[in-house]
Structures are given as C-alpha cells and as structure tokens.
Design an enzyme around this catalytic site. Sequence first.
Site, short mmCIF file in Angstrom:
data_model
loop_
_atom_site.label_atom_id
_atom_site.label_comp_id
_atom_site.label_asym_id
_atom_site.label_seq_id
_atom_site.Cartn_x
_atom_site.Cartn_y
_atom_site.Cartn_z
N HIS A 65 108.16 -0.53 73.93
CA HIS A 65 108.07 0.17 72.68
C HIS A 65 109.22 1.38 72.87
CE1 HIS A 65 105.03 3.03 74.79
NE2 HIS A 65 105.79 3.87 73.95
N ASP A 108 103.89 -4.69 77.57
CA ASP A 108 104.65 -3.60 77.08
C ASP A 108 105.58 -3.07 78.24
OD1 ASP A 108 105.79 -1.48 75.73
OD2 ASP A 108 104.11 -0.20 75.63
N SER A 201 105.88 8.17 77.50
CA SER A 201 105.86 6.56 77.61
C SER A 201 107.00 6.09 78.43
CB SER A 201 106.20 6.18 76.13
OG SER A 201 104.98 6.48 75.25
#
Length: 248
Positions: A65, A108, A201
């Site tokens: 992402h 992910d 992230s």
Amino acid sequence: MFLLLLLLVAVLPFSTEGGKIFWGTEAKRHSHPYMAFLEIYKNGSHPKTCGGFLVEKDIVMTAAHCNGSEINVTLGAHNIKQRKNTQRIPVVKAIWHKGYNRDTKVNDIMLLKLKHKAQLSNAVKTIDLPKSQDWVKPGQVCTVAGWGRLADCSLPNTLQEVKLEVQNSQACQVMSRYYNNSIQLCVGNPKEKKATGKGDSGGPFVCDNVAQGIVSYHFCTKKPPRVFTRISSFIPWIRETMKVLQQS
C-alpha cells in the site's frame, strides 16, 4: 503532563493504515542501518511517507500500500531533516504482490528496485530475511522502527523504535474476518499503549536481527493489536520477484 498525554491518545483518530510509534524511544544513531525512508508521489500530489528496509544492495522491501507513481528512497538517515551523508536513490521499478487487496490488506508486500546499488557502511546495511519454515510465535517480543507520528501527533525528525509483543491470532481475528494468521502477524499487547500507525507503514518487524514482518495496518480502534505481513510466508514469491528485478 503524563495524564494529559494519556487523555490525548484516548481521543486520537486512527486510520486503517500502519503508523504512529506510541510510547517508543529515539533509536540509537544507525542502530537500524537497514532502515529506508520512502517519499511516495501519486499524480503530482503532496508526497506521503513510508518505511522500508534494505534486503539487497539495490532492493528495498516495504508494504504494497506504499506504492506510487514515483518513489525516492533515503538510506543511512537518523534525522531525516539532515540529509548530509545519506543516500537518496530513486526507485526504477516496483513490484507488489498480485494478490494484494486494497480492501482486505492481505498480501501487503512490495519490492523496490533502486536506480543503483547502495554503498554499504556502518549507517547502511542489508538485513536478513527468514526462512520459509520460520514461525514467529505469540509472546515473542521484537522491534519496530520508523519516522511515523508520535503519540502527541507531532512528526519526529529522528528515528524512533519500540518493542512489541506478538499476540495470539484470535486477538486479530475478532477484529476482522479477513485476518489470516498464515500470512499475517498479530502484533501489540492491547494492555499497553505501544503501537505503530500512519507513517511507519512498510517498516520491518525485527526479531533477532531478522526481518520477520512488515507494518501493514491497524483496526479502527484505539488499542493494539496491529496487523503485519508475515514475511516467511512469502519467501518463494520474494525469490522469484528478486530475480525479475535483478534482470530488469
């Protein structure tokens, strides 16, 4: 002051992406030499940032992402406002897992090919990846580092770190029917404030100097746990994708 911070954390908004390091500490300079700071651009918009980590001299691993139309990677940073003696390298190719789902956040994981190889030093090093049969178990405590927002919503200039405990899969399964323990990790004791959030992230979950997880997302609640990608489940994909990137 401590009470005020607790009250502030209690009302902070949360997104479904990975992010803030709560109640961590500033990392010792270059104690995480594999860390990468990603600046991501999409259609000329203001850049967003993610973490990542160097797995080969010219390959960085991060979360899917964290993709964008243009990505620049900075290596060797501690204070990201001071870029002297750091290496800023553009990404020439990005490959994320074909099974990545924006809604469920499964698979992910993404690999980035740098324009040229990094120069390894005390401040810039690669980190080992696990073997396919490696299995991080509940109760194990590992470390996450990043430049994501702090508990008071400020952005730190220096790299922060925090130790987080792996949880039983049920702790995440009750929060989401999409949680899959075979390819994901449930991380962060709900009895503690320590956690990750937006800005962290893509960073690595490091256990005994091995990158075992990737910061992925958290639930729309005020407490941990969070969900990380379980790297050991993707070793065959990682090997094949690295071959493709090395040939490009």
